[in-house]
Write an enzyme that holds these catalytic residues in place. Structure first.
Site, mmCIF file in Angstrom:
data_model
loop_
_atom_site.group_PDB
_atom_site.id
_atom_site.type_symbol
_atom_site.label_atom_id
_atom_site.label_comp_id
_atom_site.label_asym_id
_atom_site.label_seq_id
_atom_site.Cartn_x
_atom_site.Cartn_y
_atom_site.Cartn_z
ATOM 1 N N ASP A 66 0.880 -1.294 0.090
ATOM 2 C CA ASP A 66 -0.015 -0.098 -0.014
ATOM 3 C C ASP A 66 0.898 1.168 0.102
ATOM 4 O O ASP A 66 0.294 2.224 0.022
ATOM 5 C CB ASP A 66 -0.962 -0.054 1.097
ATOM 6 C CG ASP A 66 -0.304 -0.124 2.429
ATOM 7 O OD1 ASP A 66 0.872 -0.152 2.487
ATOM 8 O OD2 ASP A 66 -1.119 -0.157 3.625
ATOM 9 N N SER A 67 2.104 0.912 0.123
ATOM 10 C CA SER A 67 3.096 2.081 -0.240
ATOM 11 C C SER A 67 2.979 2.644 -1.773
ATOM 12 O O SER A 67 3.364 3.811 -1.952
ATOM 13 C CB SER A 67 4.696 1.745 -0.234
ATOM 14 O OG SER A 67 4.875 0.758 -0.828
ATOM 15 N N ASP A 109 -1.115 -6.187 -0.292
ATOM 16 C CA ASP A 109 -1.491 -5.540 1.133
ATOM 17 C C ASP A 109 -2.851 -5.399 1.321
ATOM 18 O O ASP A 109 -3.676 -4.841 0.421
ATOM 19 C CB ASP A 109 -0.888 -4.218 1.409
ATOM 20 C CG ASP A 109 0.209 -4.045 1.945
ATOM 21 O OD1 ASP A 109 0.660 -5.051 2.601
ATOM 22 O OD2 ASP A 109 1.176 -3.147 1.969
ATOM 23 N N LYS A 138 -1.247 -9.511 2.954
ATOM 24 C CA LYS A 138 -0.518 -8.856 4.290
ATOM 25 C C LYS A 138 -1.379 -7.841 4.968
ATOM 26 O O LYS A 138 -2.013 -7.052 4.325
ATOM 27 C CB LYS A 138 0.703 -8.273 3.892
ATOM 28 C CG LYS A 138 1.601 -7.668 4.941
ATOM 29 C CD LYS A 138 3.084 -7.356 4.685
ATOM 30 C CE LYS A 138 3.194 -5.909 3.930
ATOM 31 N NZ LYS A 138 2.852 -4.675 4.455
ATOM 32 N N GLU A 140 -1.389 -5.568 8.865
ATOM 33 C CA GLU A 140 -0.498 -4.991 9.748
ATOM 34 C C GLU A 140 -0.890 -5.217 11.280
ATOM 35 O O GLU A 140 -2.161 -5.213 11.475
ATOM 36 C CB GLU A 140 -0.394 -3.399 9.545
ATOM 37 C CG GLU A 140 0.298 -3.192 8.243
ATOM 38 C CD GLU A 140 0.525 -1.475 7.922
ATOM 39 O OE1 GLU A 140 0.273 -0.809 8.984
ATOM 40 O OE2 GLU A 140 0.895 -1.384 6.944
ATOM 41 N N GLU A 207 9.254 -4.321 10.371
ATOM 42 C CA GLU A 207 9.663 -3.071 9.918
ATOM 43 C C GLU A 207 10.418 -2.108 11.177
ATOM 44 O O GLU A 207 9.711 -2.034 12.097
ATOM 45 C CB GLU A 207 8.423 -2.384 9.159
ATOM 46 C CG GLU A 207 8.907 -0.960 8.670
ATOM 47 C CD GLU A 207 7.872 -0.322 7.596
ATOM 48 O OE1 GLU A 207 6.919 -0.989 7.365
ATOM 49 O OE2 GLU A 207 8.171 0.691 7.086
HETATM 50 O O1 KIV Z 1 3.795 -1.140 1.648
HETATM 51 C C1 KIV Z 1 4.555 -1.551 1.569
HETATM 52 O O2 KIV Z 1 5.515 -1.241 0.614
HETATM 53 C C2 KIV Z 1 5.011 -2.387 2.801
HETATM 54 C C3 KIV Z 1 6.632 -2.830 2.812
HETATM 55 C C4 KIV Z 1 7.628 -1.661 2.608
HETATM 56 C C5 KIV Z 1 7.044 -3.719 3.809
HETATM 57 O O3 KIV Z 1 4.392 -2.762 3.724
#
Ligand code: KIV
Length: 291
Positions: A66-67, A109, A138, A140, A207
């Site tokens: 989600d980055s 994510d 994924k 969190e 992280e």
């Molecule tokens: O959203 C993302 O890119 C991440 C990674 C940097 C671990 O969660």
């Protein structure tokens, strides 16, 4: 034919001649890598072309992170990233991998707000991303997420957990800070990691966690491969945001990032250098971490 039986021509992303077949990365292959000590190289990807190039460079796992909120949408955090955006980018990456006959394991994510309400909401969101082409989702956090992880895993969705600095809760954490520095937060983090493994999480991103703590957690978790980002070299694998490691960043890169474009002839070579450095343990090096 099951995924684990398929093979793909290495280098097929650019139509290169077949050099050697590379077996598809599967959950069991990842477990074997973890057990044998072979480091897992993971990068983010948000579109078809970069996904294909990263696959050709030998990246084991691609994360539609989600980055993408920051990298692709210019947001200042991941908080506003929508489910629709995650579905769209996951489909693009999956399509790129398919066209390239790629072999990388694809993780997506679950965005903020798509799994907090209930286990059922989390499962629905996970199914959306799996149907978009992800092979694992994924999410969190520790604590309350453990029950959610168990619920999703029992229903056939592989899960990667994420502890330490959890960017979706940056406002609650008070900023992008190292986590688990003092004894009580370190013990909580380690307990959450253990519980997430017991709930069935097959992978765990750590992280911005002190290197000694992430190494301790890694040693303790035999059934869950830890993937570090700003967490030292003692984890089972490493992940970086692809744009960061290519030296293209709208802001100041984090202290733990290495620019692999420096000294490389092109993007694929930089990605190969990253994979090589993760595999041989030369990334990260100690002076990339002051914690
Ligand atoms: O959203 C993302 O890119 C991440 C990674 C940097 C671990 O969660």
């Amino acid at each position: 034919m099951s995924i684990s039986e398929t093979t793909a021509p290495y280098g097929a992303a650019r139509g290169a001649a077949v050099a050697a077949p590379r077996k598809a990365v599967t959950l069991s292959r990842l477990a074997d890598m973890h057990a044998s000590g072979e480091k897992i190289a993971m990068l983010t990807a948000y579109d078809a072309t970069f996904a294909a190039v990263a696959d050709a460079a030998g990246v084991d796992c691609l994360l539609v992170g989600d980055s993408l909120g920051m990298v692709c949408q210019g947001l200042d955090s991941t908080v506003a990233v929508s489910m629709e955006a995650m579905r769209h980018h996951t489909e693009s990456v999956a399509r790129g991998l398919r066209r390239a006959q790629g072999t990388a394991w694809l993780i997506a994510d679950l965005p903020f707000g798509s799994y907090q309400e209930s286990r059922e909401q989390a499962l629905r969101s996970a199914i959306t991303l799996m149907q978009a082409g992800a092979q694992m989702v994924k999410l969190e956090g520790g604590g309350w997420t453990i029950d959610t992880v168990r619920f999703i895993v029992e229903r056939g969705v592989p899960v990667c957990a994420h502890l330490g600095l959890t960017p979706q809760t940056v406002h609650a954490l008070g900023g992008y800070k190292v986590q688990g520095r003092d004894d009580s937060s370190a013990a909580r983090l380690q307990g959450d990691a253990r519980a997430l493994q017991d709930a069935g999480a097959a992978m765990l991103v750590l992280e911005m966690v002190p290197a000694a703590l992430s190494a301790r957690i890694t040693d303790e978790l035999a059934r869950c491969a830890t993937i570090g980002i700003g967490a030292g070299r003692g984890t089972a694998g490493q992940v970086l945001v692809m744009h960061d490691m290519l030296g293209i960043n709208l802001g100041k890169p984090a202290k733990f990032v290495r620019n692999f474009m420096a000294g490389s002839d092109g993007i694929e070579q930089a990605l190969r250098a990253y994979v090589q450095s993760v595999k041989d343990g030369t990334f990260p090096d100690d002076n990339l971490h002051a914690w």
